[in-house]
Design a protein around this motif. Structure first.
Motif, mmCIF file in Angstrom:
data_model
loop_
_atom_site.group_PDB
_atom_site.id
_atom_site.type_symbol
_atom_site.label_atom_id
_atom_site.label_comp_id
_atom_site.label_asym_id
_atom_site.label_seq_id
_atom_site.Cartn_x
_atom_site.Cartn_y
_atom_site.Cartn_z
ATOM 1 N N ALA A 2 0.859 -1.182 0.000
ATOM 2 C CA ALA A 2 0.000 0.000 0.000
ATOM 3 C C ALA A 2 0.896 1.234 0.000
ATOM 4 O O ALA A 2 1.892 1.289 0.731
ATOM 5 C CB ALA A 2 -0.906 0.014 1.226
ATOM 6 N N TYR A 3 0.539 2.205 -0.832
ATOM 7 C CA TYR A 3 1.275 3.464 -0.913
ATOM 8 C C TYR A 3 0.418 4.545 -0.276
ATOM 9 O O TYR A 3 -0.738 4.752 -0.681
ATOM 10 C CB TYR A 3 1.582 3.814 -2.368
ATOM 11 N N VAL A 4 0.961 5.238 0.718
ATOM 12 C CA VAL A 4 0.193 6.224 1.489
ATOM 13 C C VAL A 4 0.903 7.570 1.457
ATOM 14 O O VAL A 4 2.100 7.655 1.786
ATOM 15 C CB VAL A 4 0.027 5.765 2.955
ATOM 16 N N SER A 5 0.182 8.615 1.059
ATOM 17 C CA SER A 5 0.755 9.962 1.099
ATOM 18 C C SER A 5 0.679 10.495 2.524
ATOM 19 O O SER A 5 -0.342 10.382 3.190
ATOM 20 C CB SER A 5 0.012 10.897 0.136
ATOM 21 N N LEU A 6 1.783 11.085 2.975
ATOM 22 C CA LEU A 6 1.884 11.648 4.324
ATOM 23 C C LEU A 6 2.006 13.156 4.192
ATOM 24 O O LEU A 6 3.099 13.695 4.009
ATOM 25 C CB LEU A 6 3.095 11.046 5.056
ATOM 26 N N SER A 7 0.870 13.835 4.295
ATOM 27 C CA SER A 7 0.840 15.266 3.980
ATOM 28 C C SER A 7 1.593 16.118 4.980
ATOM 29 O O SER A 7 1.964 17.253 4.676
ATOM 30 C CB SER A 7 -0.614 15.745 3.874
ATOM 31 N N GLN A 8 1.823 15.593 6.183
ATOM 32 C CA GLN A 8 2.554 16.366 7.185
ATOM 33 C C GLN A 8 4.022 15.953 7.302
ATOM 34 O O GLN A 8 4.760 16.464 8.145
ATOM 35 C CB GLN A 8 1.863 16.237 8.538
ATOM 36 N N GLU A 9 4.454 15.042 6.453
ATOM 37 C CA GLU A 9 5.843 14.612 6.463
ATOM 38 C C GLU A 9 6.530 14.777 5.114
ATOM 39 O O GLU A 9 7.702 14.440 4.961
ATOM 40 C CB GLU A 9 5.949 13.157 6.922
ATOM 41 N N ASP A 10 5.789 15.283 4.096
ATOM 42 C CA ASP A 10 6.336 15.479 2.757
ATOM 43 C C ASP A 10 6.942 14.169 2.237
ATOM 44 O O ASP A 10 8.074 14.135 1.739
ATOM 45 C CB ASP A 10 7.383 16.589 2.739
ATOM 46 N N ALA A 11 6.186 13.114 2.356
ATOM 47 C CA ALA A 11 6.708 11.791 2.027
ATOM 48 C C ALA A 11 5.584 10.847 1.639
ATOM 49 O O ALA A 11 4.395 11.142 1.839
ATOM 50 C CB ALA A 11 7.492 11.225 3.211
ATOM 51 N N VAL A 12 5.980 9.706 1.095
ATOM 52 C CA VAL A 12 5.068 8.605 0.788
ATOM 53 C C VAL A 12 5.572 7.371 1.511
ATOM 54 O O VAL A 12 6.770 7.034 1.437
ATOM 55 C CB VAL A 12 4.998 8.334 -0.725
ATOM 56 N N ALA A 13 4.679 6.690 2.236
ATOM 57 C CA ALA A 13 5.027 5.461 2.944
ATOM 58 C C ALA A 13 4.703 4.256 2.082
ATOM 59 O O ALA A 13 3.636 4.193 1.463
ATOM 60 C CB ALA A 13 4.274 5.379 4.263
ATOM 61 N N LEU A 14 5.631 3.289 2.022
ATOM 62 C CA LEU A 14 5.434 2.025 1.335
ATOM 63 C C LEU A 14 5.193 0.957 2.402
ATOM 64 O O LEU A 14 6.087 0.653 3.200
ATOM 65 C CB LEU A 14 6.653 1.663 0.489
ATOM 66 N N VAL A 15 3.971 0.442 2.431
ATOM 67 C CA VAL A 15 3.537 -0.437 3.510
ATOM 68 C C VAL A 15 3.414 -1.872 3.022
ATOM 69 O O VAL A 15 2.711 -2.141 2.040
ATOM 70 C CB VAL A 15 2.179 0.023 4.084
ATOM 71 N N ASP A 16 4.101 -2.807 3.708
ATOM 72 C CA ASP A 16 3.914 -4.238 3.468
ATOM 73 C C ASP A 16 2.631 -4.641 4.197
ATOM 74 O O ASP A 16 2.595 -4.687 5.430
ATOM 75 C CB ASP A 16 5.111 -5.014 4.009
#
Length: 541
Positions: free
Chosen positions: A340-354
């Motif tokens: 799952a790819y999640v945008s993190l609007s308060q971290e300026d990043a995208v998380a890649l989740v297993d």
């Protein structure tokens, strides 16, 4: 349709120079920009050990060749610019910027990618600081789904009142430019139709068979159901607590909604339009995607506590709650269902989740305030719209590397990929729109502008007194004299477009012509006031 010049701040690493939108050459970069190292903020991220990584191939500056037959187009909704940016991923060029309605928000496409659906949200979150108070109130989440200092962050009465105030503060009224769904031809950018929806709409959700589009009206607490064969509203599903994103099961029988007002996932039967189940998730859910073979799983981002809920729909339970990072917003699922790819609007990043282990295995830095993201159909490319710096980040998922940053319009919000190549504006005939109850067709400024080059119709100014006219106007006939001047018009079945200053006089003239047996009458919504407001010129004799 007027297309404005664009600026590109990054291009994909290619082995040959590419043409920029302005016509100049952009030399290829020596290597794709490596993911920026850093730590993911928050105790949850620390416990999940998700420090941003740099792979050996990135450190060595390995270039990423384009796969054979590569062709993807990304569309970005520029909420503060009232436009859509069209970006070619093969070159990193912004090909066009197309005017749309007020505050375009979220995008999706028809199943074959040929039609782009854009929701114009009007006053909803129009202020660029709309999320500032929300962000300030969201303390760093802990692994148990609570706010900072261990306090529960369940929705409060004050939060509900703030949401009501936000809806009440909208300055606009529902019409064709705000609070609407527009269907746009992905190849040409032509606006095909505009459908009014509810207050503060945010997300369009297209059915797998293409027969319906569901629009969540976040401020109104409802969903508008639209039949794409007639572009009519089938029904409005009410009493939904602040619906945001949603997804349909593959068979289209169930609609899942992230209902932030009660921090739940709501399940709606699409035949009866009844709510059949609500499942508690994390605080303030925003993004949602369906997974599993038959849509039996749902992945929900919870912006209020920085988590991802993995939900078993048949059992009505949350299988797993994954801490992902602050400002968890949009989510997409890889084609194999593993990441799952999640945008993190308060971290300026995208998380890649297993999603099997429930661990964030990597975080990639992108632009400022990433809100929405999307995957190419082959799962190779991830695009992220960055609201804070008006850019689009392009990520090559084969190497999990940020390869380009493209400047787009102000307030970049929604983003959508399609395999349909954008061919640019081409001469268009008047669209074959359904007639209204009075027997003529309502024509938008964008539809008229797109048809001006081909111009296979008679354009008539009926406004009195004379105050100017649209370019290529054929006749000036006062609206109250139109019935006495039928001999100046085309055959009764030929297309005729009427306009005045605001629409009142042209509406009256259209009704006269319909009553006289004319069957192909168009009337310009908003008149030449709307024409000028959209940036087009008015001329004088």
């Amino acid at each position: 349709m007027n297309l404005r010049s664009v600026v590109i701040t990054g291009v994909l690493a290619l082995s040959v120079p590419v043409l920029a939108a302005c016509g100049g050459l952009v030399e290829p970069t020596a290597s794709p920009p490596a993911a920026v190292e850093g730590e993911q903020a928050g105790a949850a991220a620390t416990e999940a050990a998700t420090a941003v990584e740099t792979t050996a191939s990135e450190a060595a500056g390995v270039e990423t060749p384009q796969p054979a037959g590569f062709s993807w187009t990304a569309w970005v909704a520029n909420g503060m610019d009232d436009s859509l940016s069209v970006v070619d991923l093969a070159t990193g060029q912004e090909l066009a910027r197309i005017p749309v309605g007020m505050n375009p928000h979220i995008l999706t496409t028809s199943p074959d990618g040929s039609i782009l659906y854009v929701v114009n949200a009007g006053g909803h979150d129009r202020d660029p600081n709309a999320h500032a108070e929300e962000a300030a109130s969201q303390a760093t989440p802990d692994p148990h789904g609570h706010g900072g200092n261990g306090a529960d962050t369940a929705p409060s009465a004050e939060a509900g009142k703030a949401d009501e105030d936000k809806a009440d503060s909208s300055m606009d009224q529902p019409d064709g430019t705000s609070y609407s769904l527009w269907a746009i031809d992905a190849a040409s950018g032509q606006v095909l139709v505009q459908v009014p929806v509810g207050m503060g709409p945010t997300h369009p959700i297209a059915s797998a068979d293409g027969s319906r589009v569901y629009v969540t009206n976040t401020d109104e607490g409802s969903v508008t159901v639209i039949d794409t064969a007639t572009w009519g509203v089938v029904t409005t599903i009410s009493d939904l607590p602040e619906p945001h994103d949603g997804a349909l099961t593959p068979d289209g029988r169930l609609l899942y909604l992230a209902t932030a007002g009660t921090s739940t996932l709501t399940v709606v039967d699409t035949e009866s339009f009844a709510v059949i189940k609500t499942i508690p998730v994390g605080n303030k859910p925003r993004g949602l995607v369906a997974g599993g073979v038959n849509g039996e799983l749902a992945y929900v981002t919870n912006k209020g506590d920085g988590t991802l809920s993995i939900v078993d729909i048949p059992n009505g339970t949350v299988q797993m709650t994954v801490p992902v990072g602050a400002g968890a917003h949009a989510v997409r699922l890889s084609p194999d269902g593993e990441t799952a790819y999640v945008s993190l609007s308060q971290e300026d990043a995208v998380a890649l989740v297993d999603v099997q282990s429930g661990q964030v295995r990597r975080t990639l830095a992108v632009g400022a305030t990433p809100e929405q993201l999307d995957l190419s159909g082959d799962g190779r490319w991830l695009v992220v719209s960055n609201n804070g710096d008006a850019t689009l980040s392009i990520i090559d998922l084969a190497q999990e590397t940020l390869v380009a940053t493209v400047a787009v319009g102000a307030g970049a919000y929604g983003v959508q990929m399609t395999s349909v190549a954008y061919a640019g504006s081409t001469p268009m005939a008047l669209p074959d729109l359904p007639k209204n109850a009075d027997g003529y067709r309502d024509l938008s400024v964008e539809q008229l502008a797109a048809a001006m080059e081909a111009k296979d119709f008679v354009l008539v100014n009926v406004h009195i007194p004379y105050e100017g006219e649209l370019p290529n106007t054929d006749l000036f006939i006062p609206y109250n004299e139109i019935g006495a001047n039928l001999d100046k018009l085309s055959a009764p079945d030929a297309p005729i477009v009427l306009y005045c200053r605001s629409g009142r006089m042209s509406t009256a003239a259209a009704e006269v012509l319909v009553a006289a047996g004319y069957t192909n009458i168009y009337e310009l919504d908003g008149g030449f006031n709307a024409w000028q407001a959209a940036g087009y010129e008015l001329v004088s004799q």
